[in-house]
Write a protein that holds these residues in place. Sequence first.
Motif, PDB file in Angstrom:
ATOM      1  N   ALA A  67       0.855  -1.194   0.000  1.00 42.72           N
ATOM      2  CA  ALA A  67       0.000   0.000   0.000  1.00 42.72           C
ATOM      3  C   ALA A  67       0.887   1.238   0.000  1.00 42.72           C
ATOM      4  O   ALA A  67       0.582   2.237  -0.646  1.00 42.72           O
ATOM      5  N   SER A  68       1.973   1.153   0.752  1.00 42.30           N
ATOM      6  CA  SER A  68       2.992   2.203   0.790  1.00 42.30           C
ATOM      7  C   SER A  68       4.232   1.577   1.418  1.00 42.30           C
ATOM      8  O   SER A  68       4.148   0.513   2.044  1.00 42.30           O
ATOM      9  N   MET A  69       5.360   2.233   1.237  1.00 44.74           N
ATOM     10  CA  MET A  69       6.587   1.597   1.719  1.00 44.74           C
ATOM     11  C   MET A  69       7.637   2.633   2.058  1.00 44.74           C
ATOM     12  O   MET A  69       7.793   3.623   1.335  1.00 44.74           O
ATOM     13  N   VAL A  70       8.354   2.400   3.159  1.00 40.04           N
ATOM     14  CA  VAL A  70       9.562   3.178   3.487  1.00 40.04           C
ATOM     15  C   VAL A  70      10.716   2.183   3.573  1.00 40.04           C
ATOM     16  O   VAL A  70      10.647   1.200   4.319  1.00 40.04           O
ATOM     17  N   ALA A  71      11.742   2.432   2.780  1.00 38.18           N
ATOM     18  CA  ALA A  71      12.907   1.550   2.754  1.00 38.18           C
ATOM     19  C   ALA A  71      14.106   2.320   3.308  1.00 38.18           C
ATOM     20  O   ALA A  71      14.404   3.421   2.853  1.00 38.18           O
ATOM     21  N   THR A  72      14.770   1.726   4.300  1.00 39.70           N
ATOM     22  CA  THR A  72      15.836   2.421   5.015  1.00 39.70           C
ATOM     23  C   THR A  72      17.161   1.677   4.908  1.00 39.70           C
ATOM     24  O   THR A  72      17.198   0.448   4.767  1.00 39.70           O
ATOM     25  N   ASP A  73      18.225   2.414   4.986  1.00 44.62           N
ATOM     26  CA  ASP A  73      19.569   1.840   5.094  1.00 44.62           C
ATOM     27  C   ASP A  73      20.458   2.910   5.729  1.00 44.62           C
ATOM     28  O   ASP A  73      20.175   4.105   5.597  1.00 44.62           O
ATOM     29  N   ALA A  74      21.528   2.468   6.372  1.00 41.31           N
ATOM     30  CA  ALA A  74      22.408   3.420   7.069  1.00 41.31           C
ATOM     31  C   ALA A  74      23.573   3.883   6.195  1.00 41.31           C
ATOM     32  O   ALA A  74      24.359   4.715   6.638  1.00 41.31           O
ATOM     33  N   THR A  75      23.691   3.347   4.977  1.00 44.01           N
ATOM     34  CA  THR A  75      24.836   3.672   4.123  1.00 44.01           C
ATOM     35  C   THR A  75      24.346   4.396   2.862  1.00 44.01           C
ATOM     36  O   THR A  75      23.520   3.847   2.114  1.00 44.01           O
TER      37      THR A  75
END
Length: 217
Positions: A67-75
């Motif tokens: 439906a919706s998405m947040v994709a995270t990474d620290a680099t």
Amino acid sequence: MTAAGHSMRAYYARRAPYYDAVYERPERQADLAWMRQRLEHQMADQRVLEVACGTGYWTQFAAPVSASMVATDATPEPLALARLRPNCSRAEFVLADAYFLPPNLGRFTAAFAGLWLSHVPIGRRPAFLTSVVALLEPGARVVLFDNSTVQCRDFPVVESDAEGNTFQQRVLRDGSSHRVLKNFPDEAALMAMIDGVGVRPRYQMLENFWWFEYTVT
Ligand SMILES: C[S@@+](CC[C@H](N)C(=O)[O-])C[C@H]1O[C@@H](n2cnc3c(N)ncnc32)[C@H](O)[C@@H]1O
């Protein structure tokens, strides 16, 4: 960020341009097809949080069905490549540390992290899961998957510490050599990890990967 955390990010920053080679290996294709199908099924119509998304290999499958998405990474380096993925218009990419996910990322009904738990020190697993669950609605499904010990044929474990963490020495294409924390939790370890915080676990051992899901309480 710990010193080990800094060195892990430096390793993935240098590796980002050719990271996706891990997904081109012929012997992994059957497992990858199974994982993609299962991920799409679990993330369909959900408000999805992805942790440690890297170059967005899994984002590209989850985002279109979400439906919706947040994709995270620290680099920043892999995240910059993830932003170029096709089919990810539904995903927002955010630089964020898995252990300190900002509360303003949103509230999510599902979360996943691919090939990440292996890099979490055993003692930091609760901090990682707590950081994720703080952003989840009750009843959210969490999906974790990672390499099986078959991966050690390429990168043998060269060291372990008193806590039981294991380490590999990896040489990148630029010749730099990196000591990388890489754990291989078995089913019992994964079950113990969610004791008191998760229910309805599902564990699946594939040839090259393991797959683990649970529902937050
Ligand atoms: C093995 S890669 C997995 C990438 C992607 N999930 C996949 O399955 O292809 C591990 C990722 O963890 C990221 N990472 C390292 N430390 C992190 C941290 N503290 N918080 C979030 N991501 C981190 C690295 O930048 C890298 O992209």
